[in-house]
Scaffold this motif. Structure first.
Motif, PDB file in Angstrom:
ATOM      1  N   LEU A  24      22.053  40.716  52.230  1.00  0.00           N
ATOM      2  CA  LEU A  24      22.868  41.379  53.259  1.00  0.00           C
ATOM      3  C   LEU A  24      24.084  42.045  52.628  1.00  0.00           C
ATOM      4  CD1 LEU A  24      23.798  41.995  56.166  1.00  0.00           C
ATOM      5  CD2 LEU A  24      24.814  39.717  56.236  1.00  0.00           C
ATOM      6  N   VAL A  25      24.799  41.288  51.788  1.00  0.00           N
ATOM      7  CA  VAL A  25      26.063  41.780  51.250  1.00  0.00           C
ATOM      8  C   VAL A  25      25.848  42.874  50.214  1.00  0.00           C
ATOM      9  CG1 VAL A  25      28.025  41.065  49.823  1.00  0.00           C
ATOM     10  CG2 VAL A  25      27.363  39.707  51.813  1.00  0.00           C
ATOM     11  N   THR A  26      24.766  42.780  49.414  1.00  0.00           N
ATOM     12  CA  THR A  26      24.583  43.770  48.353  1.00  0.00           C
ATOM     13  C   THR A  26      23.750  44.974  48.777  1.00  0.00           C
ATOM     14  OG1 THR A  26      22.656  42.555  47.530  1.00  0.00           O
ATOM     15  CG2 THR A  26      24.774  42.077  46.481  1.00  0.00           C
ATOM     16  N   HIS A  95      37.820  42.417  52.292  1.00  0.00           N
ATOM     17  CA  HIS A  95      36.652  41.917  51.557  1.00  0.00           C
ATOM     18  C   HIS A  95      35.379  42.628  52.003  1.00  0.00           C
ATOM     19  CE1 HIS A  95      38.660  38.597  49.587  1.00  0.00           C
ATOM     20  NE2 HIS A  95      39.252  38.300  50.723  1.00  0.00           N
ATOM     21  N   HIS A  96      34.587  43.034  51.029  1.00  0.00           N
ATOM     22  CA  HIS A  96      33.315  43.700  51.310  1.00  0.00           C
ATOM     23  C   HIS A  96      32.433  42.846  52.244  1.00  0.00           C
ATOM     24  CE1 HIS A  96      29.871  46.290  50.522  1.00  0.00           C
ATOM     25  NE2 HIS A  96      29.154  45.208  50.297  1.00  0.00           N
ATOM     26  N   ARG A 163      41.051  51.106  60.268  1.00  0.00           N
ATOM     27  CA  ARG A 163      41.577  51.379  58.933  1.00  0.00           C
ATOM     28  C   ARG A 163      40.682  50.758  57.861  1.00  0.00           C
ATOM     29  NH1 ARG A 163      45.917  53.645  56.597  1.00  0.00           N
ATOM     30  NH2 ARG A 163      46.602  52.666  54.673  1.00  0.00           N
ATOM     31  N   SER A 164      40.163  49.599  58.136  1.00  0.00           N
ATOM     32  CA  SER A 164      39.299  48.937  57.161  1.00  0.00           C
ATOM     33  C   SER A 164      37.888  49.515  57.139  1.00  0.00           C
ATOM     34  CB  SER A 164      39.242  47.439  57.478  1.00  0.00           C
ATOM     35  OG  SER A 164      38.141  46.865  56.832  1.00  0.00           O
ATOM     36  N   THR A 165      37.249  49.609  58.318  1.00  0.00           N
ATOM     37  CA  THR A 165      35.819  49.923  58.317  1.00  0.00           C
ATOM     38  C   THR A 165      35.525  51.427  58.313  1.00  0.00           C
ATOM     39  OG1 THR A 165      35.629  49.815  60.723  1.00  0.00           O
ATOM     40  CG2 THR A 165      35.238  47.774  59.511  1.00  0.00           C
ATOM     41  N   ILE A 166      36.459  52.246  58.791  1.00  0.00           N
ATOM     42  CA  ILE A 166      36.229  53.692  58.769  1.00  0.00           C
ATOM     43  C   ILE A 166      37.007  54.353  57.628  1.00  0.00           C
ATOM     44  CG2 ILE A 166      36.473  55.863  60.060  1.00  0.00           C
ATOM     45  CD1 ILE A 166      34.265  54.168  61.171  1.00  0.00           C
TER      46      ILE A 166
END
Lengths: 187, 187
Positions: A24-26, A95-96, A163-166
């Motif tokens: 999921l994360v990678t 964090h990613h 701000r973080s996700t876009i």
């Protein structure tokens, strides 16, 4: 089928979850498939199916391993507590992994009813927790609220989330202060 | 390979894009595959590959067919123009299609460099357009800005975006007024 107390069952369960979370994360939610998990965890595909029959359940489990405990233990004064919580939320969203879980929740909820129920509970919990704290602050005379406290989640989490996700930019602490100030007249 | 001016080439191109957009909106980005597009459009899989060799390109094309023309022609006074633009943005985000494109952009950008470049351009365009309008409004004496105008996109789009994509609630017009008011001292 093996019992849930069987140590081999537990070991394969943990190996599957580790692999699901790693994929999921990678590589994103579309990579969380029985075939790729079996390959990555080095176990048989049938075992993966025995634990989680559908890929939607696998994805949900992988997401559940990233904790998102926000606004769950209110402090006083509300203003200082809120600032610390928003700073912590912003740092989490740097964090990613956390961005992945948030983006996957928002995205898959549009087509998957189970994920949509999870999104709905998450949004409602945040919004009700924030509203309760703000109403309590108003009752204690700490603030005179300017708008519906049930809008507060969107008003103060929304900018940090955008701000973080876009924008993929780090949290701005002046912005957090401005967001808190905009909720009402702090006394 | 056929020429781009060949009418059959154009017809298959349009059939592929229609199918790609339909699959994206109804079943999500992971459904935008060459096999499903070929099946849905009733054409050969090889033809789909000839037009778009990778599924990432197909997804990008399907997303490009949903227009997102926000804040592109500033009006005066800025406050009224901004309100109309934010109301329009909120209404757009009430549509499932637009939510899909926004959520897909935010999500796939975390693993796909091409989509990340698209996300970055989109975010930067919105933030620069808003900043330019606000600085212009300040220069005309319409507002004294309270914070960095490059934060304005997150501050006023973020809450509308969160409310739509996380809370799945309709735009609140009082919230829009409060967001605009929070940007500074309007004269």
């Amino acid at each position: 089928m093996k019992k849930e107390t069987d140590p081999r069952f537990q070991r394969s369960r943990e190996a599957i979850l580790d692999a699901a979370r790693h994929l999921l994360v990678t590589a994103g939610p579309s990579a969380v498939t029985h075939a790729r998990i079996a390959e990555h965890a080095g176990i048989g595909r049938a075992t993966v199916y025995r634990h989680w029959p559908t890929s939607a359940e696998l994805l949900a489990e992988a997401m559940a391993t990233v904790p998102m405990p926000f606004f769950d233990s209110p402090g006083i004064p509300t203003r200082e507590w809120l600032r610390a919580e928003l700073v912590s939320l912003g740092r989490q969203l740097d964090h990613h992994d956390v961005r992945v879980v948030a983006a996957t929740l928002a995205s898959t909820a549009l087509w998957d009813d189970g994920m949509d129920a999870r999104r709905s509970r998450f949004a409602q919990t945040l919004s009700e927790r924030l509203a309760a704290c703000l109403v309590d602050a108003q009752n204690r005379g700490e603030i005179v609220l300017l708008s519906d406290p049930l809008l507060a989640a969107a008003q103060i989490i929304g900018p940090i989330y955008y701000r973080s996700t876009i924008e993929h930019k780090d949290t701005d602490y002046d912005m957090i202060d401005a967001l808190i100030a905009s909720l009402g007249a702090w006394q």
